[in-house]
Design a protein around this motif. Sequence first.
Motif, PDB file in Angstrom:
ATOM      1  N   CYS A   2      68.319 -15.866  58.023  1.00  0.00           N
ATOM      2  CA  CYS A   2      67.245 -15.327  58.850  1.00  0.00           C
ATOM      3  C   CYS A   2      67.181 -13.811  58.740  1.00  0.00           C
ATOM      4  O   CYS A   2      66.116 -13.220  58.696  1.00  0.00           O
ATOM      5  N   HIS A   8      65.329 -12.420  64.656  1.00  0.00           N
ATOM      6  CA  HIS A   8      65.030 -13.801  64.241  1.00  0.00           C
ATOM      7  C   HIS A   8      63.586 -13.910  63.765  1.00  0.00           C
ATOM      8  O   HIS A   8      62.670 -13.403  64.416  1.00  0.00           O
ATOM      9  N   HIS A   9      63.395 -14.552  62.602  1.00  0.00           N
ATOM     10  CA  HIS A   9      62.041 -14.836  62.119  1.00  0.00           C
ATOM     11  C   HIS A   9      61.507 -16.047  62.867  1.00  0.00           C
ATOM     12  O   HIS A   9      62.089 -17.128  62.757  1.00  0.00           O
ATOM     13  N   HIS A  36      70.739 -16.973  69.174  1.00  0.00           N
ATOM     14  CA  HIS A  36      70.248 -17.204  67.820  1.00  0.00           C
ATOM     15  C   HIS A  36      70.717 -18.592  67.351  1.00  0.00           C
ATOM     16  O   HIS A  36      69.964 -19.349  66.744  1.00  0.00           O
ATOM     17  N   HIS A  76      68.349 -21.950  66.417  1.00  0.00           N
ATOM     18  CA  HIS A  76      68.432 -22.661  65.140  1.00  0.00           C
ATOM     19  C   HIS A  76      68.969 -24.070  65.300  1.00  0.00           C
ATOM     20  O   HIS A  76      69.009 -24.833  64.354  1.00  0.00           O
TER      21      HIS A  76
END
Length: 397
Positions: free
Chosen positions: A282, A337-338, A361, A365
Amino acid sequence: MSSLRSVLDELRSGELGSLSDAELGVRVDELERAARVIGAERPRCLVEVERRGVHAADGQLSAAAWLAHRHGIPQGIVAGRVQVARALVEMPRAAEALREGEISDSAVEALVRARDAAPEAFAQEEEVLVDSAKTLSYRDLRVALDRWRDGVNAAHAARDEQERHARRRFTAVVGLGGIVRTNGELDPENGQYVITALRAKVDAWLRGRTEDTRLPAQRRADALGEICREWLDLAERPSIGGERPHVVVTMNVEALRARAGGRASLEDVGTITAESARRLACDASITRVITDARSEPLELGRKTKVVPAALHRAVAVRDGGCRFPGCERPPGWTDAHHVRHWADGGETGLSNLVLLCRPHHRVIHRGFGVAMIDGRPEFRRPDGTLLEDRAPPATAA
Ligand SMILES: [Zn+2]
Ligand SMILES: [Zn+2]
């Protein structure tokens, strides 16, 4: 022993008035020498009493208690005598000098104290030390012995430090399931660096306002990883073979695009889940692409951050820290974070990035969702229900 008693009787009955001054002096000298001989014989007998267990036959628990009881002497004084007696067994030259009446009881006690401080060094230098005891006054002897002890201690301290330094070692071995087992002994200096760094990291976490449910040992494990990660992220790190060492993730395209059957692994520890690989990717760039007809593996490294420093700062100004609802961890502990992963065509720009602390994070995910609605992140549980967000930052872009 009966002859000893008759000599003592003779001494007691002698008329002092008839002696000349010189004779009186000789008599005092002889008595002092006799006292020393007796003083030397006493500890020898005491050690023998202790060895044979004579005291036990009288129901006494120690030779000291036995003697104290027999002669009505305070236990403390007797204990000191027994201690000297035991030490003299290991001090042949001092014992001989005492027997010959060459050194006094007090000098022997001072020598015993010196030996207690450094028995090995004393054994090597006993002859010289006993010779000093023969010639020096009691006061000068104590000063000399103190100086000797300081010298020995300094030499010892230097040697001990070298030994501790030589014992240092550290291993990190990959075990079953990719668990890395670390084990080691650090010399005091390096140990202090490690303790200070771990404590600084952990203290920063504890000062944060977010509840931290990790166990202390878990926090320290995370802190160690975090410190290493920060070092790896440093731009001015030395390079090896033209490249800065970085963590390498190998994964196939399916894993990167979150399709079924994705495989991913880390260089040394082996397989990781596709979710973890996407999370690591990421905020990291692809450094090399190796195409294989069957599995199309990609090699990813953390060599360069996907999100440039200036953009990361812009996201930090906008978000002020982790944006997960209820979380207040500051920007220093976050990843960018994308929202839409770059592997899936998401752009690396302000509108597609959101700051998340490392734990959140992971959460994102692992199935929680985040979407950008009108420039604000919206978080959802894995079942699709909305999570209440905190108030938007004042500087919302
Ligand atoms: Zn991410
Ligand atoms: Zn967070």
